[in-house]
Design an enzyme around this catalytic site. Sequence first.
Site, PDB file in Angstrom:
ATOM      1  N   LYS A   1      52.692  44.751   0.109  1.00 50.93           N
ATOM      2  CA  LYS A   1      53.048  46.314  -0.365  1.00 50.93           C
ATOM      3  C   LYS A   1      53.898  47.086   0.514  1.00 50.93           C
ATOM      4  O   LYS A   1      55.025  47.546   0.150  1.00 50.93           O
ATOM      5  CB  LYS A   1      51.825  47.469  -0.557  1.00 50.93           C
ATOM      6  CG  LYS A   1      51.015  46.633  -1.918  1.00 50.93           C
ATOM      7  CD  LYS A   1      49.298  46.975  -1.537  1.00 50.93           C
ATOM      8  CE  LYS A   1      48.395  46.907  -2.570  1.00 50.93           C
ATOM      9  NZ  LYS A   1      47.258  47.277  -2.706  1.00 50.93           N
TER      10      LYS A   1
ATOM     11  N   GLN B   1      42.924  49.975   0.665  1.00 49.62           N
ATOM     12  CA  GLN B   1      42.850  48.815   0.184  1.00 49.62           C
ATOM     13  C   GLN B   1      41.544  48.549  -0.239  1.00 49.62           C
ATOM     14  O   GLN B   1      40.520  48.560   0.766  1.00 49.62           O
ATOM     15  CB  GLN B   1      43.331  47.823   0.870  1.00 49.62           C
ATOM     16  CG  GLN B   1      43.257  46.380   0.617  1.00 49.62           C
ATOM     17  CD  GLN B   1      44.272  46.081  -0.342  1.00 49.62           C
ATOM     18  OE1 GLN B   1      45.473  46.401  -0.683  1.00 49.62           O
ATOM     19  NE2 GLN B   1      43.515  45.658  -1.693  1.00 49.62           N
TER      20      GLN B   1
ATOM     21  N   ASP C   1      47.049  54.670  -6.461  1.00 54.23           N
ATOM     22  CA  ASP C   1      46.387  53.979  -7.520  1.00 54.23           C
ATOM     23  C   ASP C   1      45.814  54.851  -8.583  1.00 54.23           C
ATOM     24  O   ASP C   1      45.048  53.934  -9.992  1.00 54.23           O
ATOM     25  CB  ASP C   1      45.173  53.856  -6.663  1.00 54.23           C
ATOM     26  CG  ASP C   1      45.553  52.574  -6.148  1.00 54.23           C
ATOM     27  OD1 ASP C   1      46.181  51.389  -6.112  1.00 54.23           O
ATOM     28  OD2 ASP C   1      45.429  51.487  -5.021  1.00 54.23           O
TER      29      ASP C   1
END
Length: 286
Positions: free
Chosen positions: A51, A95, A118
């Site tokens: 990422k 994460q 997200d």
Amino acid sequence: MAEILDGKRVAQALHERVEAQLRRVAGRGRLKLSVVLVGDHPASASYVRGKQRTAEKLGLDGEVHHLPESVTEPELLGLIDRLNADPQVDGILVQLPLPPHIDERTVIERIAPEKDVDGFHPLNVGRNLAGVPAVWPCTPAGIMAMLDFYGISVAGQHAVVVGRSNIVGKPMAQMLLQADATVTVCHRKTQSLTEYTRRADILVVAAGVPGLIRGDDIKPGAVVVDVGIHRVNGTITGDVAFDEAARVARAITPVPGGVGPLTVAMLMVNTVRLGLRRRGWGGDVL
Ligand code: ADP
């Protein structure tokens, strides 16, 4: 043989759209994605590196906060509060999974909704459900972008989603519904899964079970999207038995190289969308 839906090609197209927006606002400043990694889960560490690398390749600032496994929940929440308050930070991603002594819900709900790349914050989940613009979770949003890229129409089709996780299955079903598909959601308690999957024009499999879907489970001419990723005897495979499925389907995603690259590309899209919105710089990526 089915057409192969190449996630890297779609990711490239999304990257170009992100870069175009970043070029447009280059004179005003740089956008930043902050990723929080707790502990040393090997897969998580490699996802986070991917990422950050993609962010920097596209011209975003990609910052990783790597905290030890022993970090306390208040310490982690303190970091999120600082990132929420930092005007230079456009997107925050924690994460998952987190270590067992930290409550994921508490952490997700602490992220400022306007920086929630997200789309997991309940305010964004609710906005998406209500059809109010927010960013969608990256994996289903990436899959929708792929269907669009390949000209696969969704309206009026029967879409079957196998899996109902908050991260993939549920938002996938909602996105397909909002794109006017007729949607069936299957899960662990579904009886005779194959009766449903065989009636899918679009089949999205996110069950986390290697080889769950066989050739016989697929309607001839269907579009098959495999979200699974597993290492089995040293090779990477998905939730779909690829060779069998590719003989029956019209189009199919490979594993690897299908959905994986799309998820990361969509994270970049979401970061830039949220950054442009929060800073009032206008424009959009999609
Ligand atoms: P992901 O993050 O890919 O969505 P999860 O492990 O969080 O994966 O969720 C797996 C989902 O798949 C659950 O909703 C579960 O009900 C569903 N599932 C697991 N095994 C089966 C199965 N054998 N048949 C149908 N659905 C399944």
